[in-house]
Design an enzyme around this catalytic site. Structure first.
Site, PDB file in Angstrom:
ATOM      1  N   TYR A   1      40.970  22.276 -19.978  1.00  0.00           N
ATOM      2  CA  TYR A   1      39.732  22.883 -20.474  1.00  0.00           C
ATOM      3  C   TYR A   1      40.042  24.245 -21.060  1.00  0.00           C
ATOM      4  O   TYR A   1      40.632  25.106 -20.391  1.00  0.00           O
ATOM      5  CB  TYR A   1      38.767  23.016 -19.288  1.00  0.00           C
ATOM      6  CG  TYR A   1      37.384  23.491 -19.626  1.00  0.00           C
ATOM      7  CD1 TYR A   1      36.648  22.889 -20.645  1.00  0.00           C
ATOM      8  CD2 TYR A   1      36.800  24.538 -18.912  1.00  0.00           C
ATOM      9  CE1 TYR A   1      35.368  23.317 -20.934  1.00  0.00           C
ATOM     10  CE2 TYR A   1      35.513  24.970 -19.189  1.00  0.00           C
ATOM     11  CZ  TYR A   1      34.800  24.352 -20.211  1.00  0.00           C
ATOM     12  OH  TYR A   1      33.520  24.778 -20.500  1.00  0.00           O
TER      13      TYR A   1
ATOM     14  N   TYR B   1      46.119  19.617  -9.646  1.00  0.00           N
ATOM     15  CA  TYR B   1      44.916  19.149 -10.329  1.00  0.00           C
ATOM     16  C   TYR B   1      45.336  18.257 -11.499  1.00  0.00           C
ATOM     17  O   TYR B   1      46.092  18.686 -12.370  1.00  0.00           O
ATOM     18  CB  TYR B   1      44.079  20.327 -10.864  1.00  0.00           C
ATOM     19  CG  TYR B   1      42.948  19.842 -11.739  1.00  0.00           C
ATOM     20  CD1 TYR B   1      41.942  19.036 -11.197  1.00  0.00           C
ATOM     21  CD2 TYR B   1      42.905  20.118 -13.101  1.00  0.00           C
ATOM     22  CE1 TYR B   1      40.927  18.537 -12.004  1.00  0.00           C
ATOM     23  CE2 TYR B   1      41.883  19.628 -13.905  1.00  0.00           C
ATOM     24  CZ  TYR B   1      40.901  18.836 -13.351  1.00  0.00           C
ATOM     25  OH  TYR B   1      39.900  18.330 -14.139  1.00  0.00           O
TER      26      TYR B   1
ATOM     27  N   ASN C   1      56.781  11.514 -10.896  1.00  0.00           N
ATOM     28  CA  ASN C   1      56.709  12.388  -9.722  1.00  0.00           C
ATOM     29  C   ASN C   1      56.203  13.759 -10.165  1.00  0.00           C
ATOM     30  O   ASN C   1      56.797  14.402 -11.010  1.00  0.00           O
ATOM     31  CB  ASN C   1      58.099  12.521  -9.084  1.00  0.00           C
ATOM     32  CG  ASN C   1      57.995  13.157  -7.710  1.00  0.00           C
ATOM     33  OD1 ASN C   1      57.276  14.146  -7.527  1.00  0.00           O
ATOM     34  ND2 ASN C   1      58.703  12.606  -6.745  1.00  0.00           N
TER      35      ASN C   1
ATOM     36  N   ALA D   1      -0.423   4.496  -1.545  1.00  0.00           N
ATOM     37  CA  ALA D   1      -1.207   5.544  -2.202  1.00  0.00           C
ATOM     38  C   ALA D   1      -1.384   6.787  -1.336  1.00  0.00           C
ATOM     39  O   ALA D   1      -1.804   7.825  -1.831  1.00  0.00           O
ATOM     40  CB  ALA D   1      -2.581   4.988  -2.588  1.00  0.00           C
TER      41      ALA D   1
ATOM     42  N   ARG E   1      37.829  12.228  -7.973  1.00  0.00           N
ATOM     43  CA  ARG E   1      36.538  12.364  -8.657  1.00  0.00           C
ATOM     44  C   ARG E   1      36.289  11.233  -9.656  1.00  0.00           C
ATOM     45  O   ARG E   1      37.176  10.432  -9.930  1.00  0.00           O
ATOM     46  CB  ARG E   1      36.487  13.733  -9.333  1.00  0.00           C
ATOM     47  CG  ARG E   1      36.433  14.876  -8.310  1.00  0.00           C
ATOM     48  CD  ARG E   1      36.542  16.222  -8.983  1.00  0.00           C
ATOM     49  NE  ARG E   1      35.568  16.366 -10.042  1.00  0.00           N
ATOM     50  CZ  ARG E   1      35.682  17.254 -11.039  1.00  0.00           C
ATOM     51  NH1 ARG E   1      36.735  18.046 -11.113  1.00  0.00           N
ATOM     52  NH2 ARG E   1      34.742  17.329 -11.957  1.00  0.00           N
TER      53      ARG E   1
ATOM     54  N   ARG F   1       1.468  14.013   7.299  1.00  0.00           N
ATOM     55  CA  ARG F   1       2.276  14.347   8.468  1.00  0.00           C
ATOM     56  C   ARG F   1       3.753  14.560   8.129  1.00  0.00           C
ATOM     57  O   ARG F   1       4.526  15.048   8.939  1.00  0.00           O
ATOM     58  CB  ARG F   1       2.121  13.253   9.536  1.00  0.00           C
ATOM     59  CG  ARG F   1       0.732  13.232  10.161  1.00  0.00           C
ATOM     60  CD  ARG F   1       0.466  11.948  10.949  1.00  0.00           C
ATOM     61  NE  ARG F   1       0.059  10.841  10.084  1.00  0.00           N
ATOM     62  CZ  ARG F   1      -0.192   9.591  10.516  1.00  0.00           C
ATOM     63  NH1 ARG F   1      -0.058   9.298  11.785  1.00  0.00           N
ATOM     64  NH2 ARG F   1      -0.557   8.643   9.671  1.00  0.00           N
TER      65      ARG F   1
ATOM     66  N   LEU G   1       0.844  -1.198   0.000  1.00  0.00           N
ATOM     67  CA  LEU G   1       0.000   0.000   0.000  1.00  0.00           C
ATOM     68  C   LEU G   1       0.881   1.251   0.000  1.00  0.00           C
ATOM     69  O   LEU G   1       1.680   1.462   0.906  1.00  0.00           O
ATOM     70  CB  LEU G   1      -0.921   0.010   1.225  1.00  0.00           C
ATOM     71  CG  LEU G   1      -1.789  -1.233   1.433  1.00  0.00           C
ATOM     72  CD1 LEU G   1      -2.810  -0.991   2.538  1.00  0.00           C
ATOM     73  CD2 LEU G   1      -2.470  -1.669   0.142  1.00  0.00           C
TER      74      LEU G   1
ATOM     75  N   ASP H   1       5.121   2.417   4.065  1.00  0.00           N
ATOM     76  CA  ASP H   1       5.804   3.284   5.031  1.00  0.00           C
ATOM     77  C   ASP H   1       6.348   2.504   6.217  1.00  0.00           C
ATOM     78  O   ASP H   1       6.635   3.079   7.258  1.00  0.00           O
ATOM     79  CB  ASP H   1       4.881   4.427   5.475  1.00  0.00           C
ATOM     80  CG  ASP H   1       3.685   3.940   6.288  1.00  0.00           C
ATOM     81  OD1 ASP H   1       3.423   2.720   6.304  1.00  0.00           O
ATOM     82  OD2 ASP H   1       3.006   4.791   6.907  1.00  0.00           O
TER      83      ASP H   1
ATOM     84  N   THR I   1      -6.838   2.205   4.128  1.00  0.00           N
ATOM     85  CA  THR I   1      -6.000   1.052   3.773  1.00  0.00           C
ATOM     86  C   THR I   1      -6.844  -0.123   3.267  1.00  0.00           C
ATOM     87  O   THR I   1      -6.415  -0.872   2.389  1.00  0.00           O
ATOM     88  CB  THR I   1      -5.150   0.603   4.978  1.00  0.00           C
ATOM     89  OG1 THR I   1      -6.015   0.467   6.128  1.00  0.00           O
ATOM     90  CG2 THR I   1      -4.080   1.623   5.313  1.00  0.00           C
TER      91      THR I   1
HETATM   92  C1  UD1 Z   1      -1.857   1.916   9.908  1.00  0.00           C
HETATM   93  C2  UD1 Z   1      -2.833   0.924  10.549  1.00  0.00           C
HETATM   94  C3  UD1 Z   1      -2.531   0.788  12.026  1.00  0.00           C
HETATM   95  C4  UD1 Z   1      -1.108   0.291  12.183  1.00  0.00           C
HETATM   96  C5  UD1 Z   1      -0.111   1.201  11.451  1.00  0.00           C
HETATM   97  C6  UD1 Z   1       1.234   0.547  11.399  1.00  0.00           C
HETATM   98  C7  UD1 Z   1      -4.947   1.050   9.316  1.00  0.00           C
HETATM   99  C8  UD1 Z   1      -6.326   1.558   9.294  1.00  0.00           C
HETATM  100  N1  UD1 Z   1      -4.189   1.386  10.357  1.00  0.00           N
HETATM  101  O1  UD1 Z   1      -2.069   3.191  10.475  1.00  0.00           O
HETATM  102  O2  UD1 Z   1      -3.400  -0.151  12.626  1.00  0.00           O
HETATM  103  O3  UD1 Z   1      -0.766   0.208  13.542  1.00  0.00           O
HETATM  104  O4  UD1 Z   1      -0.524   1.442  10.089  1.00  0.00           O
HETATM  105  O5  UD1 Z   1       2.216   1.398  10.882  1.00  0.00           O
HETATM  106  O6  UD1 Z   1      -4.547   0.336   8.404  1.00  0.00           O
HETATM  107  N2  UD1 Z   1      -2.506   3.979   2.233  1.00  0.00           N
HETATM  108  C9  UD1 Z   1      -3.058   3.790   0.984  1.00  0.00           C
HETATM  109  N3  UD1 Z   1      -4.327   4.257   0.749  1.00  0.00           N
HETATM  110  C10 UD1 Z   1      -5.070   4.881   1.686  1.00  0.00           C
HETATM  111  C11 UD1 Z   1      -4.510   5.073   2.955  1.00  0.00           C
HETATM  112  C12 UD1 Z   1      -3.231   4.605   3.204  1.00  0.00           C
HETATM  113  O7  UD1 Z   1      -2.421   3.227   0.098  1.00  0.00           O
HETATM  114  O8  UD1 Z   1      -6.207   5.250   1.373  1.00  0.00           O
HETATM  115  C13 UD1 Z   1      -1.140   3.498   2.495  1.00  0.00           C
HETATM  116  C14 UD1 Z   1      -0.182   4.613   2.892  1.00  0.00           C
HETATM  117  O9  UD1 Z   1       0.466   5.122   1.752  1.00  0.00           O
HETATM  118  C15 UD1 Z   1       0.771   3.912   3.844  1.00  0.00           C
HETATM  119  C16 UD1 Z   1      -0.046   2.783   4.429  1.00  0.00           C
HETATM  120  O10 UD1 Z   1      -1.167   2.607   3.586  1.00  0.00           O
HETATM  121  O11 UD1 Z   1       1.883   3.385   3.155  1.00  0.00           O
HETATM  122  C17 UD1 Z   1      -0.493   3.063   5.867  1.00  0.00           C
HETATM  123  O12 UD1 Z   1      -1.285   4.232   5.895  1.00  0.00           O
HETATM  124  P1  UD1 Z   1      -1.236   5.274   7.097  1.00  0.00           P
HETATM  125  O13 UD1 Z   1      -2.235   6.327   6.810  1.00  0.00           O
HETATM  126  O14 UD1 Z   1       0.156   5.682   7.337  1.00  0.00           O
HETATM  127  O15 UD1 Z   1      -1.779   4.370   8.304  1.00  0.00           O
HETATM  128  P2  UD1 Z   1      -1.452   4.546   9.854  1.00  0.00           P
HETATM  129  O16 UD1 Z   1      -2.247   5.672  10.394  1.00  0.00           O
HETATM  130  O17 UD1 Z   1      -0.001   4.581  10.070  1.00  0.00           O
HETATM  131 CA    CA Z   2       1.742   4.777   8.758  1.00  0.00          CA
END
Ligand code: UD1
Ligand code: CA
Length: 455
Positions: A384, A363, A374, A10, A330, A15, A8, A102, A79
């Site tokens: 250049y 250089y 030497n 997206a 370099r 933050r 995942l 992430d 997610t």
């Molecule tokens: C999420 C988990 C949480 C867990 C934590 C671990 C959920 C609801 N929560 O929270 O339980 O403890 O990760 O690190 O899953 N993403 C998408 N599409 C979306 C939303 C998110 O692809 O619509 C991807 C993000 O890019 C990211 C990952 O999913 O890579 C996690 O999303 P994030 O919003 O960071 O979830 P957390 O709040 O960290």
């Molecule tokens: Ca996260």
């Protein structure tokens, strides 16, 4: 078990307070997502699907040519919604291992042990106990086992007191995937489709859920902000340094070294403080690296010593070479065995033959230098002309006096000697002394100026 991996990636990563999609932020010089892909690849899954959305084109461009299957999640509704987008693309019947883009430090061994321990369960989650659980989903257990995962924002004070958290890694059995993921809704504090609700749904369907606790909580650290990115960078560095020391490298201070790529080492290598290694670096037996050196995509053969404050980039260094302090090597530099490069010397696109010495303030660019040469202090290859680069050729055994300019293209033949302070524009013949400078004269009629009376 035929396996599909879904990563995942997206989310925007609000933050991070950055225009760049979160999964493209770099850890040790490569995107977070790349770390996750590399770890997942080690399991040899049938397919790897990356769900992209925010900055999707950038993410795809950064990850192209890696046999990834991209699925777009147009609106980031959570997610669970992200995984729903993949249901039509997962090879039918495959178990799915979900990874979060992430959570970059996760190791392939951990994923493998999760798969091994899943047993008959419909869902297996990887949990961990971070020092500070706030923000993470909490794993709610009862006697019968794992019941549900509650997101921090939806949790009661009692649930927030739970230390066991969801890591982001979840394995879903192939025959349960469509049903469990299809049943997700967004009835919660954030009005998002939570992947984590899969656990509660499975339990209420009478299926068992397994939880594997990750012994090393650091491994599943999530990156949501710059502080966490820095923390993960520190952990990654710690892991790399640990591996170097396992190989027998003497690291003067494991807290003061940065490894942003792969360092291959021989025996009895020593690395002093504050060195940075990037890309692929190879250090042969007994190589010593002094303090404050930056070394990138280079190989340094056995017995060579890099003195402090030296920068080496895309270079091939032979055996028993000494470089620095304060040298800049370099791209395109090749130093044969026993070469000496001293302080304030810059080399670029140059081959320097065995035993040759360039010890001070010089250089050397676009140069082919033979062996046993030497080069006196302050010698410059003028490569250049403002438009084109030209080559300097210095044959074996040449001695060049200090403060010489070699205006390229130019050749200095075997065993020639050039007198100090010369500006060389034509071929210097072999075995002879060549000088190009005005003769020294003393002016007999000259006297020191006298200060004029200012009144
Ligand atoms: C999420 C988990 C949480 C867990 C934590 C671990 C959920 C609801 N929560 O929270 O339980 O403890 O990760 O690190 O899953 N993403 C998408 N599409 C979306 C939303 C998110 O692809 O619509 C991807 C993000 O890019 C990211 C990952 O999913 O890579 C996690 O999303 P994030 O919003 O960071 O979830 P957390 O709040 O960290
Ligand atoms: Ca996260």
């Amino acid at each position: 078990m035929p396996l599909s991996i879904v990563i995942l990636a997206a989310g925007q990563g609000t933050r991070m307070k950055s225009a760049r999609p979160k999964v493209l932020h770099e850890l040790a010089g490569k995107p977070l997502l790349q770390h996750v892909v590399d770890a997942g690849r080690a399991l040899e899954p049938e397919q790897i699907i990356a769900v992209v959305g925010h900055g999707g084109e950038l993410v795809q461009a950064a990850m192209q040519g890696q046999d990834l299957y991209f699925v777009e999640q147009r609106e980031q509704l959570g997610t669970g919604h992200a995984l729903q987008q993949c249901l039509d693309h997962v090879n039918p019947g495959n178990a799915v291992l979900v990874l979060y883009g992430d959570v970059p430090l996760v190791r392939a061994e951990t994923m493998a042990s999760m798969i091994e321990q899943t047993g008959d369960a419909a869902v297996c989650i990887l949990s961990f106990e971070p020092p500070d659980p706030s923000g993470y989903g909490r794993v709610v257990r009862q006697q019968a086992g794992v019941q549900t995962i509650v997101e921090h924002k939806d949790a009661t004070p009692e649930q927030r007191a739970i230390g066991e958290c969801f890591s982001g890694l979840m394995l879903i059995r192939g025959d349960s995937l469509q049903r469990l993921v299809g049943a997700l809704d967004n009835d919660n504090a954030q009005q998002e489709y939570y992947l984590t609700d899969v656990v509660g749904i499975a339990v209420s369907d009478g299926e068992s859920v397994a939880a594997v606790v990750c012994d090393d909580p650091d491994e599943v650290n999530g990156v949501n902000n710059q502080q966490q990115l820095a923390a993960v960078e520190r952990l990654y560095r710690g892991r790399q340094v640990e591996a170097l020391m396992e190989h027998g490298v003497k690291v003067y201070d494991p807290l003061r070294i940065d490894l942003r790529g792969v360092v291959e080492v021989g025996q009895d290598v020593e690395i002093d403080v504050n060195c940075v290694f990037e890309g692929t670096v190879t250090l042969g037996d007994n190589v010593r690296i002094g303090a404050n050196c930056v070394i990138r995509n280079s190989s340094i053969a056995a017995g060579s010593v890099i003195q402090p404050m030296t920068s080496i980039d895309e270079a091939v260094i032979g055996r028993n070479v000494s470089i620095g302090p304060f040298a800049r090597i370099r791209p395109g530099t090749g130093l044969a065995d026993d070469v000496r490069i001293g302080n304030f010397v810059e080399t670029k696109k140059s081959q320097i033959g065995q035993g040759s010495k360039v010890n001070h303030l010089s250089y050397v660019g676009d140069t082919e230098m033979g062996s046993g040469v030497n080069i006196g202090a302050g010698t410059i290859t003028c490569n250049y002309d403002g438009v084109n680069k030209s080559k300097t050729i210095i044959e074996d055994g040449v001695f060049i006096g200090s403060d010489t300019q070699l205006v390229a293209p130019v050749r200095v033949e075997r065993n020639a000697t050039i007198g100090a302070g010369s500006t060389i524009t034509k071929t210097v013949p072999a075995d002879k002394l060549t000088i190009s400078r005005a003769k020294q004269v003393t002016i007999g009629s000259w006297s020191k100026p006298v200060k004029k009376d200012s009144k």
